[in-house]
Every structure is written in structure tokens, then in C-alpha cells.
Design a protein around this motif. Structure first.
Motif, PDB file in Angstrom:
ATOM      1  N   GLU A 128       0.853  -1.346   0.063  1.00 39.73           N
ATOM      2  CA  GLU A 128      -0.113   0.110  -0.193  1.00 39.73           C
ATOM      3  C   GLU A 128       0.937   1.085   0.289  1.00 39.73           C
ATOM      4  O   GLU A 128       2.058   1.355   0.389  1.00 39.73           O
ATOM      5  N   GLU A 174      -7.162   2.208  -2.203  1.00 40.94           N
ATOM      6  CA  GLU A 174      -7.526   1.700  -0.873  1.00 40.94           C
ATOM      7  C   GLU A 174      -8.231   2.548   0.333  1.00 40.94           C
ATOM      8  O   GLU A 174      -8.672   3.842  -0.097  1.00 40.94           O
ATOM      9  N   GLY A 226      -2.480   2.959   8.038  1.00 44.87           N
ATOM     10  CA  GLY A 226      -1.041   2.677   7.497  1.00 44.87           C
ATOM     11  C   GLY A 226      -0.749   2.199   6.262  1.00 44.87           C
ATOM     12  O   GLY A 226      -2.078   1.927   5.463  1.00 44.87           O
ATOM     13  N   GLY A 228       0.504  -0.671   4.877  1.00 42.62           N
ATOM     14  CA  GLY A 228       1.149  -1.945   5.234  1.00 42.62           C
ATOM     15  C   GLY A 228       1.759  -2.617   3.899  1.00 42.62           C
ATOM     16  O   GLY A 228       1.837  -2.508   2.877  1.00 42.62           O
ATOM     17  N   HIS A 230       2.063  -6.806   3.032  1.00 40.23           N
ATOM     18  CA  HIS A 230       1.702  -7.791   3.553  1.00 40.23           C
ATOM     19  C   HIS A 230       2.229  -8.998   2.852  1.00 40.23           C
ATOM     20  O   HIS A 230       2.254  -8.811   1.420  1.00 40.23           O
ATOM     21  N   ARG A 285       1.391   2.380  13.493  1.00 37.67           N
ATOM     22  CA  ARG A 285       0.447   1.496  12.305  1.00 37.67           C
ATOM     23  C   ARG A 285       0.107   0.157  13.210  1.00 37.67           C
ATOM     24  O   ARG A 285      -1.003  -0.150  12.974  1.00 37.67           O
ATOM     25  N   TRP A 291      -6.609  -2.326  11.159  1.00 36.17           N
ATOM     26  CA  TRP A 291      -6.568  -3.532  10.014  1.00 36.17           C
ATOM     27  C   TRP A 291      -5.022  -3.696   9.747  1.00 36.17           C
ATOM     28  O   TRP A 291      -4.807  -4.177   8.650  1.00 36.17           O
ATOM     29  N   ARG A 303      -8.161  -9.853   9.364  1.00 32.82           N
ATOM     30  CA  ARG A 303      -7.573  -8.774   8.634  1.00 32.82           C
ATOM     31  C   ARG A 303      -6.637  -8.063   9.714  1.00 32.82           C
ATOM     32  O   ARG A 303      -6.383  -6.790   9.376  1.00 32.82           O
ATOM     33  N   ARG A 327       1.442 -10.034   8.381  1.00 33.37           N
ATOM     34  CA  ARG A 327       0.788  -8.883   8.271  1.00 33.37           C
ATOM     35  C   ARG A 327       1.570  -7.633   9.042  1.00 33.37           C
ATOM     36  O   ARG A 327       1.398  -6.278   8.779  1.00 33.37           O
TER      37      ARG A 327
END
Ligand code: GLU
Ligand code: MG
Length: 436
Positions: A128, A174, A226, A228, A230, A285, A291, A303, A327
Motif C-alpha cells: 500500500e 485503498e 497505515g 502495510g 503484507h 501502524r 486492520w 485482517r 501482516r
């Protein structure tokens, strides 16, 4: 005058920054063989620019040995410079891997997994980021309008990724301010992290081409959600090539091997967190209700879990597609260090035969400590400083990480914490927005 195209040989360093040195493209054949010089102290350059106390000072010589399969060349237009780089390993002058090289660390973890357990890994980094070329609006989350307003960026970016040989998957607006997400297909071993570098750098190149920028900083302001990273991953048998993650007869479909591997990752998550969420703002974050991930829990389609069991949409493909997602990572971590750390912990789980991971039901923050304790659930470190203390105190992963890399990383990161110690969280977020 004829312009000279330049190729950069790069490393994604302890700060998660891609740095390197360039040469004229006409010397390509020779440079791909001999590489380019590098300096140990470069590893101590923080994301904020200042250099942390270096154990090497002005001494020592190394070289960057390019890995030909990582070469990226994309021409975004005819008049601008081509984006042309190749990732490399940092080596001693006699060709041995340098102990502090993040890419060699990942390779060490992958080799150990292969040698001791006959296992290979496939991984894909989901990213992201915020794009500056779009006006911030409320109600932009997943909105077609937010896709429209980013203009030609996404098409330019995905075109560049395709040209670089990256397997395209999805692109979307997002939830967060000016936030977009890119997912790509899985790669085997070290290549997954090489691809993550290309995913970040080509986003920067596409945005720059359009007069804008992107930021992969973990969090843009303390109140926002934030950015992220993943890390999707799965294991396979190196002899047969068959995936070994799913077993329909076990709870939540976890195979014994996967449960043990995840058990190691969960047990050690708080000790290697600094390698996957490496900036002084990363822990902002990693708080509940964002999430992201705040605990070392395994979630079934949850999540907010530290590790999530991902859904498989086509039940007939469950054996091939069943996989997991780590994550608690962000782009302040070099993808080589992040993937290397989670593999080292999974490997430790397999080596020591830790208890198999079990899904934790519910959101950990809603339970008392006794209940969490009984299930082996711990809050992840609340600050980078705490994460570094836990990394320092635990020696179980040291054989793979190596003491020189570990010490250099801790010294580097503690210095970076000092650099921003006087700032408020808002000011810190500002600084890191430009750094990543
Ligand atoms: N933005 C969330 C994070 O910081 C992830 C949201 C999602 O894609 O599930 O990890
Ligand atoms: Mg997302």
C-alpha cells in the motif's frame, strides 16, 4: 552529443533504501561479470540521511555483484532517462558474501530451509502507498472516482511492471488518504524480494514521470490507517514441487509442516519485528482497529492478525492456493530482511518442533492477559526501541542472521531513534513520508 544510458547496481539496505552505483550501459557485459565497488559504512546510512556510528569507519572495500535475473529496464518516455537497475549481493573482494548483506541473509535462510527440511518458499509482497498526484477526499476508499482521479498513473505503473516481467494481479484505491494498493503474483525464493524492490521502485519512477511522487511510509499521520506490506507465502516440497501447506483433516486446514513453521513465526514475532517494521513510526501502524497487526496471533480470515490464513475462492484449487499472509511488515524494512526474518523464525519452528500454530478466535485486545497468556498471545512491541531490545535479547535466530548483521542493524536503528527523539509523532510521520 549522444546520451549515455546508465545502469545502477543496487542493494536494498538496512534502512530499506535502494542505493547503488552506476556505469555506462555500453560496459554492461563486463560490469555484469565484475560488479562495482561498495563500502561497508554505506550500510550505516539511515533513511534520514545521517550516518549511524559505523564499526568500519572509512575502512574496507566490498563490491556489489549483480544478479542478472533481477535486471529491470523500463523507458517511461523517449526523452527522460531509462529506469535501468539490477539488484546485487554485497561481497568481500574475494567473492564471499558479506555478512551484513540483506540479500545474502535471505539466501542463507532459504538455503537452510532447503537443506534441513527439503522445503522451498513462494512469496508475494502486497504493497500500500500514497500517491501525491490525487486530491485527498473523504469517501475515496475503493471508489471508482478515486481510481479515475489518479489519471494515467496506474496505467503507466502497471505498464512499467509488465515490461519489467512482474506478474500483475490487482491495483485498487485503498481506504487511507490518497492510498492505493498493488498486488502481484508469487515468485520463488529470493526472487520474491527482488520483485518487491521493482514494485516499489517502478511506482516511484511512474509517479516521477508524471511530476508526482509516492510514499510507502508505514503511516502518513498518527490518526490515519497505515501503508502495510503484507507478505503472502507458502511452502513447497523441493523434490516434487508439490505444495505442503494444506491438510483437510487438520483444524483450519493447516498441514503439520505449516503449523510448525507458523508456530515458529508466531513464537518469535516480537523478537524479529524490527526486521519487518523497521522505522521509529512503524509501531504507530501496528495498533488495534487499524486492520494491520498488533499481536502475534494466527487469524482465520482475520485482517488484524499477525499472520492470516488467506481465503481460497475456488475450493477445487485449495491444495495449490492455500497460503498465509504475514501482516506486521512495512516498507521501511528491506524486503530481503523482512522475508529472511520470517523464514528464519519458521525454520527455527521446524528445527525445534515447536507446538503447531493454532487459530486464535476473536480480537486479542478484547481478552484479559490470562486468556492471552494461555494461548501464547502477546502484544507486539509498542516502539522500535522495545523491538530492538527484544531482538538483542533473543539469540535463537542468530545462527541464520549472523552477529555482524544483527549488531550493525541494532546500532543503525538505535541511532535513527535518537535522530527523531525530540520530534512529535506528527513531525516524525512528516519526516518518514519523504524518506520512503
Ligand atoms: N492498511 C492496512 C495495513 O496497514 C491493511 C488493510 C488491508 O488491506 O487489509 O496493513
Ligand atoms: Mg490493503
Amino acid at each position: 552529443m549522444t546520451r549515455e544510458e546508465i545502469v545502477m547496481i543496487c542493494t536494498s539496505d538496512l534502512a530499506g533504501q535502494v542505493r547503488g552505483k552506476g556505469f555506462p550501459a555500453c560496459d554492461h557485459a563486463e560490469r555484469m561479470k565484475k560488479g562495482i565497488g561498495w563500502t561497508p559504512t554505506n550500510s550505516m546510512i539511515t533513511a534520514l540521511g545521517a550516518i549511524a556510528p559505523s564499526p568500519w569507519g572509512p575502512f574496507g572495500d566490498l563490491f556489489l555483484r549483480p544478479a542478472p535475473e533481477t535486471e529491470v529496464r523500463v523507458e517511461l518516455d523517449e526523452t527522460g532517462a531509462a529506469t535501468h537497475f539490477v539488484m546485487g549481493d554485497i561481497c568481500h573482494l574475494d567473492g564471499r558474501d558479506w555478512e551484513v548483506c540483506p540479500r545474502s541473509f535471505l539466501r542463507r535462510a532459504i538455503q537452510a530451509l532447503a537443506e534441513r527440511h527439503g522445503l522451498g518458499v513462494k512469496a508475494a509482497f502486497e504493497h500500500e502507498f500514497a500517491y501525491s498526484g490525487v486530491e485527498e477526499k473523504t469517501n475515496a476508499s475503493y471508489a471508482l472516482d478515486a481510481f479515475r482521479r489518479q489519471g494515467a498513473f496506474a496505467e503507466t505503473y502497471l505498464g512499467a511492471l509488465r515490461e519489467a516481467g512482474v506478474k500483475l494481479d490487482t491495483f485498487m484505491p485503498e481506504y487511507g488518504p490518497r492510498q492505493y494498493e498493488i498486488t502481484v503474483g508469487p515468485d520463488e525464493g529470493v526472487k520474491a524480494a527482488d520483485t518487491a524492490v521493482a514494485v516499489r521502485e517502478l511506482a516511484r519512477a511512474a509517479a516521477h514521470h508524471l511530476g508526482h511522487s509516492v510514499s510507502f511510509s508505514p503511516i502518513l499521520r498518527p490518526s490515519a490507517v497505515g501503508n502495510g506490506v503484507h507478505i503472502h507465502f507458502s511452502l513447497f516440497d523441493l523434490k516434487t514441487g508439490e505444495p505442503v501447506n494444506h491438510d483437510p483433516s487438520h483444524p483450519n486446514g493447516l498441514s503439520k509442516t505449516a503449523a510448525c513453521f507458523l508456530g515458529g513465526m508466531l513464537a518469535k514475532m516480537d523478537t524479529y519485528l524490527a526486521f519487518t517494521a523497521s522505522s521509529p513510526i512503524s509501531c504507530l501502524r501496528l495498533t488495534p482497529n487499524r486492520w494491520s497487526a498488533a499481536y502475534n496471533n494466527l487469524g482465520y480470515r482475520d485482517r488484524e492478525a499477525g499472520i492470516r490464513i488467506c481465503p481460497v475462492f475456488d475450493a477445487s484449487k485449495i491444495r495449490e492456493q492455500f497460503h498465509f499472509e504475514y501482516r506486521a511488515a512495512d516498507a521501511s524494512a528491506s524486503p530481503y530482511l523482512a522475508l529472511g526474518a520470517i523464514l528464519a523464525a519458521g525454520l527455527w519452528g521446524l528445527d525445534t518442533g515447536v507446538d503447531g500454530a493454532k487459530v486464535f478466535d476473536g480480537a486479542p485486545q478484547n481478552f484479559d492477559l490470562g486468556h492471552l497468556d494461555a494461548h501464547g498471545i502477546r502484544r507486539l512491541p509498542l516502539t522500535l526501541s522495545e523491538a530492538l531490545d527484544r531482538l538483542e535479547a533473543d539469540s535463537d535466530l542468530d545462527a541464520i542472521i549472523g552477529s555482524t548483521l544483527k549488531q550493525a542493524f541494532i546500532t543503525h536503528k538505535r541511532f535513527e531513534i535518537e535522530l527523531t527523539a525530540e520530534l512529535s509523532d506528527e513531525e516524525r510521520c512528516e519526516r518518514y513520508r519523504d524518506a520512503y
